[in-house]
Design a protein around this motif. Structure first.
Motif, PDB file in Angstrom:
ATOM      1  N   THR A  77       0.831  -1.203   0.000  1.00  0.00           N
ATOM      2  CA  THR A  77       0.000   0.000   0.000  1.00  0.00           C
ATOM      3  C   THR A  77       0.863   1.249   0.000  1.00  0.00           C
ATOM      4  N   VAL A  78       0.429   2.237  -0.759  1.00  0.00           N
ATOM      5  CA  VAL A  78       1.084   3.542  -0.784  1.00  0.00           C
ATOM      6  C   VAL A  78       0.077   4.586  -0.321  1.00  0.00           C
ATOM      7  N   TYR A  79       0.571   5.586   0.387  1.00  0.00           N
ATOM      8  CA  TYR A  79      -0.270   6.640   0.953  1.00  0.00           C
ATOM      9  C   TYR A  79       0.183   8.003   0.440  1.00  0.00           C
ATOM     10  N   LEU A  80      -0.739   8.947   0.462  1.00  0.00           N
ATOM     11  CA  LEU A  80      -0.400  10.334   0.165  1.00  0.00           C
ATOM     12  C   LEU A  80      -1.132  11.216   1.171  1.00  0.00           C
ATOM     13  N   GLN A  81      -0.367  11.773   2.099  1.00  0.00           N
ATOM     14  CA  GLN A  81      -0.922  12.715   3.069  1.00  0.00           C
ATOM     15  C   GLN A  81      -0.848  14.109   2.457  1.00  0.00           C
ATOM     16  N   MET A  82      -1.989  14.734   2.299  1.00  0.00           N
ATOM     17  CA  MET A  82      -2.059  16.039   1.656  1.00  0.00           C
ATOM     18  C   MET A  82      -2.536  17.075   2.676  1.00  0.00           C
ATOM     19  N   ASN A  83      -1.672  18.025   2.990  1.00  0.00           N
ATOM     20  CA  ASN A  83      -1.986  19.094   3.924  1.00  0.00           C
ATOM     21  C   ASN A  83      -1.987  20.441   3.207  1.00  0.00           C
ATOM     22  N   SER A  84      -2.565  21.434   3.856  1.00  0.00           N
ATOM     23  CA  SER A  84      -2.612  22.793   3.294  1.00  0.00           C
ATOM     24  C   SER A  84      -3.102  22.773   1.848  1.00  0.00           C
ATOM     25  N   LEU A  85      -4.177  22.073   1.623  1.00  0.00           N
ATOM     26  CA  LEU A  85      -4.683  21.913   0.264  1.00  0.00           C
ATOM     27  C   LEU A  85      -5.150  23.233  -0.331  1.00  0.00           C
ATOM     28  N   LYS A  86      -4.944  23.362  -1.630  1.00  0.00           N
ATOM     29  CA  LYS A  86      -5.317  24.565  -2.381  1.00  0.00           C
ATOM     30  C   LYS A  86      -6.321  24.188  -3.473  1.00  0.00           C
ATOM     31  N   PRO A  87      -7.120  25.133  -3.928  1.00  0.00           N
ATOM     32  CA  PRO A  87      -8.064  24.823  -5.021  1.00  0.00           C
ATOM     33  C   PRO A  87      -7.372  24.249  -6.246  1.00  0.00           C
ATOM     34  N   GLU A  88      -6.135  24.668  -6.515  1.00  0.00           N
ATOM     35  CA  GLU A  88      -5.421  24.152  -7.680  1.00  0.00           C
ATOM     36  C   GLU A  88      -4.962  22.712  -7.507  1.00  0.00           C
ATOM     37  N   ASP A  89      -5.157  22.132  -6.334  1.00  0.00           N
ATOM     38  CA  ASP A  89      -4.869  20.711  -6.131  1.00  0.00           C
ATOM     39  C   ASP A  89      -6.043  19.838  -6.586  1.00  0.00           C
ATOM     40  N   THR A  90      -7.143  20.463  -6.943  1.00  0.00           N
ATOM     41  CA  THR A  90      -8.316  19.713  -7.404  1.00  0.00           C
ATOM     42  C   THR A  90      -7.968  18.909  -8.650  1.00  0.00           C
ATOM     43  N   ALA A  91      -8.208  17.594  -8.589  1.00  0.00           N
ATOM     44  CA  ALA A  91      -7.848  16.701  -9.695  1.00  0.00           C
ATOM     45  C   ALA A  91      -8.303  15.287  -9.360  1.00  0.00           C
ATOM     46  N   ILE A  92      -8.160  14.420 -10.334  1.00  0.00           N
ATOM     47  CA  ILE A  92      -8.280  12.982 -10.087  1.00  0.00           C
ATOM     48  C   ILE A  92      -6.887  12.482  -9.757  1.00  0.00           C
ATOM     49  N   TYR A  93      -6.738  11.847  -8.616  1.00  0.00           N
ATOM     50  CA  TYR A  93      -5.447  11.338  -8.168  1.00  0.00           C
ATOM     51  C   TYR A  93      -5.378   9.838  -8.470  1.00  0.00           C
ATOM     52  N   ILE A  94      -4.291   9.472  -9.130  1.00  0.00           N
ATOM     53  CA  ILE A  94      -4.142   8.103  -9.633  1.00  0.00           C
ATOM     54  C   ILE A  94      -2.832   7.529  -9.104  1.00  0.00           C
ATOM     55  N   CYS A  95      -2.888   6.316  -8.586  1.00  0.00           N
ATOM     56  CA  CYS A  95      -1.652   5.705  -8.119  1.00  0.00           C
ATOM     57  C   CYS A  95      -1.104   4.757  -9.171  1.00  0.00           C
ATOM     58  N   ASN A  96       0.200   4.525  -9.094  1.00  0.00           N
ATOM     59  CA  ASN A  96       0.790   3.496  -9.941  1.00  0.00           C
ATOM     60  C   ASN A  96       1.848   2.735  -9.170  1.00  0.00           C
ATOM     61  N   ALA A  97       2.187   1.570  -9.692  1.00  0.00           N
ATOM     62  CA  ALA A  97       3.163   0.727  -9.010  1.00  0.00           C
ATOM     63  C   ALA A  97       3.882  -0.139 -10.031  1.00  0.00           C
ATOM     64  N   GLY A  98       5.179  -0.296  -9.832  1.00  0.00           N
ATOM     65  CA  GLY A  98       5.966  -1.196 -10.664  1.00  0.00           C
ATOM     66  C   GLY A  98       5.964  -2.570 -10.018  1.00  0.00           C
ATOM     67  N   VAL A  99       5.054  -3.425 -10.448  1.00  0.00           N
ATOM     68  CA  VAL A  99       4.840  -4.712  -9.802  1.00  0.00           C
ATOM     69  C   VAL A  99       5.651  -5.814 -10.493  1.00  0.00           C
ATOM     70  N   VAL A 100       6.385  -6.583  -9.697  1.00  0.00           N
ATOM     71  CA  VAL A 100       7.089  -7.768 -10.183  1.00  0.00           C
ATOM     72  C   VAL A 100       6.196  -8.969  -9.886  1.00  0.00           C
ATOM     73  N   PRO A 101       5.634  -9.617 -10.903  1.00  0.00           N
ATOM     74  CA  PRO A 101       4.656 -10.693 -10.666  1.00  0.00           C
ATOM     75  C   PRO A 101       5.264 -11.975 -10.088  1.00  0.00           C
ATOM     76  N   SER A 102       6.524 -12.257 -10.476  1.00  0.00           N
ATOM     77  CA  SER A 102       7.184 -13.452  -9.958  1.00  0.00           C
ATOM     78  C   SER A 102       8.683 -13.228  -9.980  1.00  0.00           C
ATOM     79  N   ALA A 103       9.423 -14.154  -9.394  1.00  0.00           N
ATOM     80  CA  ALA A 103      10.865 -14.000  -9.276  1.00  0.00           C
ATOM     81  C   ALA A 103      11.559 -14.039 -10.641  1.00  0.00           C
TER      82      ALA A 103
END
Length: 121
Positions: A77-103
Motif C-alpha cells: 500500500t502507498v499513501y499520500l498525506q495532503m496538507n494545506s490543500l489549495k483549489p489548484e490541487d483539485t484533480a483525479i489522483y491516480i496511483c501506480n506501481a511497478g509490480v514484479v509478478p514473480s521471481a
C-alpha cells in the motif's frame, strides 16, 4: 493480474487535509517504485510524488512541503498525506506501481482508476 484500488478522496475546504491510500492486490512477488499522479480535464497527467521500495521520495515542486508520500511494503500500500490543500490541487489522483509478478519476471507498471479530490475556496 494486479489491481490497484485508491481510496480517501473527497471534498475539502482550502487549507484542509486528506489522506489517500492505494492498495495493490493480485499476482505480486514484489513492488518497486510506487507513485501518485493527478489529472485535470484538458491537461496532461502530472507527477505528484514517488517512493522507492527503500523509502526514497521525490515530489513535484508544487506539492513540496505540503504532501507526504509513504508506503507499507507488508500491505502493498502507498499513501499520500495532503496538507494545506489549495483549489489548484483539485484533480483525479491516480496511483501506480511497478509490480514484479514473480521471481522470474520483469516489473510491470500498473495503474489505479483514480480518486477525485476537490478543494473548495
Amino acid at each position: 493480474q494486479v489491481q490497484l484500488v485508491e481510496s480517501g478522496g473527497g471534498l475539502v475546504q482550502a487549507g484542509g487535509s486528506l489522506r489517500l491510500s492505494c492498495a495493490a492486490s493480485g499476482s505480486i512477488f514484489s513492488i518497486n517504485d510506487m507513485g501518485w499522479y493527478r489529472r485535470v480535464p484538458g491537461k496532461q497527467r502530472e507527477l505528484v510524488a514517488t517512493v522507492t521500495r527503500a523509502g526514497s521520495t521525490n515530489y513535484a515542486d508544487s506539492v513540496k512541503g505540503r504532501f507526504t508520500i509513504s508506503r507499507d511494503n507488508a500491505k502493498n500500500t502507498v499513501y499520500l498525506q495532503m496538507n494545506s490543500l489549495k483549489p489548484e490541487d483539485t484533480a483525479i489522483y491516480i496511483c501506480n506501481a511497478g509490480v514484479v509478478p514473480s521471481a522470474t519476471m520483469a516489473f510491470i507498471i500498473n495503474w489505479g482508476q483514480g480518486t477525485q479530490v476537490t478543494v473548495s475556496s
